[in-house]
Scaffold this motif. Structure first.
Motif, mmCIF file in Angstrom:
data_model
loop_
_atom_site.group_PDB
_atom_site.id
_atom_site.type_symbol
_atom_site.label_atom_id
_atom_site.label_comp_id
_atom_site.label_asym_id
_atom_site.label_seq_id
_atom_site.Cartn_x
_atom_site.Cartn_y
_atom_site.Cartn_z
ATOM 1 N N ILE A 288 0.866 -1.182 0.000
ATOM 2 C CA ILE A 288 0.000 0.000 0.000
ATOM 3 C C ILE A 288 0.900 1.228 0.000
ATOM 4 O O ILE A 288 1.686 1.440 0.922
ATOM 5 C CB ILE A 288 -0.938 -0.003 1.214
ATOM 6 N N ARG A 289 0.768 2.046 -1.067
ATOM 7 C CA ARG A 289 1.644 3.195 -1.256
ATOM 8 C C ARG A 289 0.827 4.486 -1.313
ATOM 9 O O ARG A 289 -0.391 4.445 -1.483
ATOM 10 C CB ARG A 289 2.439 3.040 -2.553
ATOM 11 N N PRO A 290 1.473 5.623 -1.215
ATOM 12 C CA PRO A 290 0.754 6.891 -1.355
ATOM 13 C C PRO A 290 0.145 7.021 -2.760
ATOM 14 O O PRO A 290 0.721 6.543 -3.745
ATOM 15 C CB PRO A 290 1.830 7.954 -1.121
ATOM 16 N N GLY A 291 -1.024 7.671 -2.826
ATOM 17 C CA GLY A 291 -1.644 7.965 -4.113
ATOM 18 C C GLY A 291 -2.330 6.775 -4.752
ATOM 19 O O GLY A 291 -2.247 6.589 -5.966
ATOM 20 N N GLN A 292 -3.017 5.961 -3.945
ATOM 21 C CA GLN A 292 -3.740 4.803 -4.474
ATOM 22 C C GLN A 292 -5.185 4.803 -3.978
ATOM 23 O O GLN A 292 -5.508 5.377 -2.933
ATOM 24 C CB GLN A 292 -3.080 3.493 -4.018
ATOM 25 N N VAL A 293 -6.032 4.112 -4.741
ATOM 26 C CA VAL A 293 -7.371 3.776 -4.259
ATOM 27 C C VAL A 293 -7.250 2.573 -3.340
ATOM 28 O O VAL A 293 -6.576 1.589 -3.672
ATOM 29 C CB VAL A 293 -8.321 3.451 -5.432
ATOM 30 N N LEU A 294 -7.889 2.634 -2.178
ATOM 31 C CA LEU A 294 -7.895 1.538 -1.209
ATOM 32 C C LEU A 294 -9.330 1.102 -0.974
ATOM 33 O O LEU A 294 -10.192 1.928 -0.652
ATOM 34 C CB LEU A 294 -7.271 1.985 0.109
ATOM 35 N N LEU A 295 -9.596 -0.182 -1.148
ATOM 36 C CA LEU A 295 -10.936 -0.741 -0.931
ATOM 37 C C LEU A 295 -10.881 -1.784 0.177
ATOM 38 O O LEU A 295 -10.026 -2.676 0.164
ATOM 39 C CB LEU A 295 -11.459 -1.369 -2.224
ATOM 40 N N LEU A 296 -11.811 -1.665 1.147
ATOM 41 C CA LEU A 296 -11.931 -2.616 2.257
ATOM 42 C C LEU A 296 -13.354 -3.185 2.260
ATOM 43 O O LEU A 296 -14.324 -2.438 2.359
ATOM 44 C CB LEU A 296 -11.686 -1.928 3.601
ATOM 45 N N ASP A 297 -13.467 -4.494 2.126
ATOM 46 C CA ASP A 297 -14.769 -5.175 2.193
ATOM 47 C C ASP A 297 -14.673 -6.193 3.316
ATOM 48 O O ASP A 297 -13.853 -7.117 3.263
ATOM 49 C CB ASP A 297 -15.070 -5.863 0.859
ATOM 50 N N LEU A 298 -15.500 -6.039 4.345
ATOM 51 C CA LEU A 298 -15.392 -6.879 5.538
ATOM 52 C C LEU A 298 -16.767 -7.293 6.035
ATOM 53 O O LEU A 298 -17.738 -6.549 5.903
ATOM 54 C CB LEU A 298 -14.615 -6.162 6.637
ATOM 55 N N TRP A 299 -16.830 -8.473 6.590
ATOM 56 C CA TRP A 299 -18.088 -9.027 7.063
ATOM 57 C C TRP A 299 -17.807 -9.913 8.265
ATOM 58 O O TRP A 299 -16.742 -10.496 8.394
ATOM 59 C CB TRP A 299 -18.783 -9.815 5.948
ATOM 60 N N GLY A 300 -18.767 -9.999 9.157
ATOM 61 C CA GLY A 300 -18.566 -10.818 10.338
ATOM 62 C C GLY A 300 -19.840 -10.907 11.157
ATOM 63 O O GLY A 300 -20.786 -10.132 10.965
ATOM 64 N N LYS A 301 -19.867 -11.875 12.068
ATOM 65 C CA LYS A 301 -20.992 -12.061 12.982
ATOM 66 C C LYS A 301 -20.467 -12.516 14.327
ATOM 67 O O LYS A 301 -19.309 -12.945 14.455
ATOM 68 C CB LYS A 301 -21.976 -13.092 12.426
ATOM 69 N N GLU A 302 -21.316 -12.424 15.349
ATOM 70 C CA GLU A 302 -20.926 -12.904 16.672
ATOM 71 C C GLU A 302 -20.836 -14.425 16.665
ATOM 72 O O GLU A 302 -21.381 -15.099 15.786
ATOM 73 C CB GLU A 302 -21.930 -12.407 17.706
ATOM 74 N N THR A 303 -20.148 -14.975 17.653
ATOM 75 C CA THR A 303 -19.865 -16.411 17.655
ATOM 76 C C THR A 303 -21.017 -17.255 18.187
ATOM 77 O O THR A 303 -21.019 -18.479 18.000
ATOM 78 C CB THR A 303 -18.609 -16.705 18.489
ATOM 79 N N ALA A 304 -21.997 -16.662 18.826
ATOM 80 C CA ALA A 304 -23.115 -17.433 19.370
ATOM 81 C C ALA A 304 -23.923 -18.070 18.249
ATOM 82 O O ALA A 304 -24.065 -17.501 17.156
ATOM 83 C CB ALA A 304 -24.019 -16.527 20.213
ATOM 84 N N ALA A 305 -24.462 -19.257 18.514
ATOM 85 C CA ALA A 305 -25.293 -19.940 17.525
ATOM 86 C C ALA A 305 -26.463 -19.055 17.116
ATOM 87 O O ALA A 305 -27.076 -18.398 17.958
ATOM 88 C CB ALA A 305 -25.806 -21.255 18.098
ATOM 89 N N GLY A 306 -26.756 -19.035 15.822
ATOM 90 C CA GLY A 306 -27.872 -18.253 15.316
ATOM 91 C C GLY A 306 -27.550 -16.806 15.017
ATOM 92 O O GLY A 306 -28.425 -16.057 14.573
ATOM 93 N N SER A 307 -26.307 -16.387 15.222
ATOM 94 C CA SER A 307 -25.942 -14.997 14.947
ATOM 95 C C SER A 307 -26.007 -14.709 13.450
ATOM 96 O O SER A 307 -25.779 -15.594 12.615
ATOM 97 C CB SER A 307 -24.533 -14.698 15.452
ATOM 98 N N VAL A 308 -26.298 -13.451 13.105
ATOM 99 C CA VAL A 308 -26.379 -13.055 11.698
ATOM 100 C C VAL A 308 -25.274 -12.048 11.389
ATOM 101 O O VAL A 308 -24.771 -11.345 12.262
ATOM 102 C CB VAL A 308 -27.763 -12.480 11.332
ATOM 103 N N TYR A 309 -24.937 -11.979 10.117
ATOM 104 C CA TYR A 309 -23.811 -11.176 9.661
ATOM 105 C C TYR A 309 -24.150 -9.694 9.539
ATOM 106 O O TYR A 309 -25.306 -9.293 9.397
ATOM 107 C CB TYR A 309 -23.367 -11.658 8.280
#
Length: 393
Positions: free
Chosen positions: A229-250
């Motif tokens: 990752i250098r200066p003068g770039q487009v940076l894209l972050l795509d992230l997803w997650g859910k809690e660890t309990a059974a039945g949790s949703v993202y």
């Protein structure tokens, strides 16, 4: 499946104008059926079974004689077949008087996630005089409707994801100002550890991409081949997650940044088109407060903005997807591109709106938010990214 769930399904059938819901499975060919009915995918079942839930009255269980206990956990009258003529005769008798039959079927094969009914069995069912109807909205009601606890967990997961974005942007800023090397992969792993430390889990690590990698919608940085990752770039972050309990949703979001000082005009213009398309999709989804909205309509509202701006050929995926215990759930997708999703946005379901513009070999932007349909309206469940931040400004 208990009696309460059965009665709920039958009430939903009546609401949808269906006479019955048909299920059939052979060695796991219909995972939707297994999930809706609460059947194990690991059971030793080597023969096809059938299950019919009428809008009124007692369900029918139809099993092969060699496996009479295949559907013991389900309510209903139990019948058996041996030769192939047996199941056909039993089903023909059971379907007498049925006009509209819900099944895991998508007209013209447009929604592959629903297309679990094989063509031959569909031919037989039609030969009995029934009209086949898609079970799509029924599946959503019983597969991806969130409980209050699940909705609360989604909001908590969303808060962690937003904090992760802030941490990642700060880490990039610090590395660039200090002249320290930081690769896409190293940033991804820092994000994974941050999310894990705050109680989230995920089926896959985040997408972190700069410039040409940001123009690849499903780019996966690895230990080798990852860009610095250098200066003068487009940076894209795509992230997803859910809690660890059974039945949790993202929760599932995408944010972008510019790793330099002032954002160049070209990148700013493309970002603004993406954001305008996203906002049009959000507005269409929010109109569920005044009447039914279907998935393809959200995609169309989003895509029209990007088409008018001249970037339509570079928006190469659907606008959004259903979200539940799996990041890509079994409800309506925001899609009139890869498929034509006619399923409705139903109360207490979650989905994403995430248009993108990808200029191959150069750079790409995507902006992703999540929405929750409530009893009489819909809301965005997290922050909506405004302008494109310049991390070294």
């Amino acid at each position: 499946m208990n009696e309460d769930r059965l009665r709920s399904i039958q009430a939903a059938l009546r609401d949808e104008g269906m006479d019955a819901w048909f299920f059939a499975d052979f060695k796991g060919t219909d995972p939707i059926a297994l999930s809706v009915l609460g059947l194990s995918s690991k059971a030793m079942v080597t023969r096809r079974w059938f299950y019919l839930i009428p809008a009124q009255g007692e369900p029918l269980r139809l099993c092969h004689q060699i496996e009479p206990h295949s559907l013991d956990s389900l309510p209903g009258r139990l019948l058996f077949y041996g030769p192939w003529q047996g199941w056909q005769a039993r089903l023909k008798e059971a379907l007498a008087g049925v006009k509209r039959l819900a099944c895991q079927y998508s007209p013209n094969g447009l929604i592959p996630a629903l297309g679990r009914l094989d063509a031959g069995l569909a031919e037989f069912l039609r030969s009995t005089g029934v009209e086949l109807a898609s079970s799509g909205d029924l599946v959503a009601r019983f597969e991806v409707t969130c409980s209050p606890e699940q909705e609360a967990g989604h909001y908590r997961a969303m808060a962690v994801l937003l904090d992760t974005v802030e941490m990642a942007f700060a880490k990039v800023r610090e590395a660039l100002k200090a002249g320290l090397p930081l690769t896409e992969y190293a940033l991804q792993q820092a994000m994974v550890e941050f999310m894990r430390g705050r109680g989230l889990t995920s089926n896959d690590p985040p997408i972190v991409g700069v410039d040409a990698h940001a123009a690849d919608p499903h780019y996966e940085p690895g230990p080798s081949g990852s860009s610095e990752i250098r200066p003068g770039q487009v940076l894209l972050l795509d992230l997803w997650g859910k809690e660890t309990a059974a039945g949790s949703v993202y929760a599932d979001i995408t944010w972008c940044a510019w790793t330099g000082n002032a954002v160049p005009d070209e990148q700013r213009k493309v970002w603004e088109v993406v954001a305008a398309g996203r906002d049009a999709g959000i507005a269409k989804a929010l109109s569920v407060a005044s009447g039914p909205v279907r998935g393809f309509e959200v995609d169309r509202a989003t895509r029209e903005v990007i088409d008018r701006a001249g970037f339509g050929e570079f928006f190469i995926h659907r606008t959004g997807h259903s979200i539940h215990e799996e990041d890509h759930g079994n409800g309506a997708n925001m899609d009139d591109y890869e498929t034509r999703d006619t399923r409705r946005l139903l109360p207490h379901t979650l989905f994403s709106v995430e248009p993108g513009i990808y200029l191959p070999g150069r750079f790409g932007f995507r902006s992703e938010v999540n929405l929750l349909v409530r009893d009489s309206d819909a809301v965005v469940t997290g922050k909506v990214q405004g302008g494109l931040p310049a991390l070294l400004a």
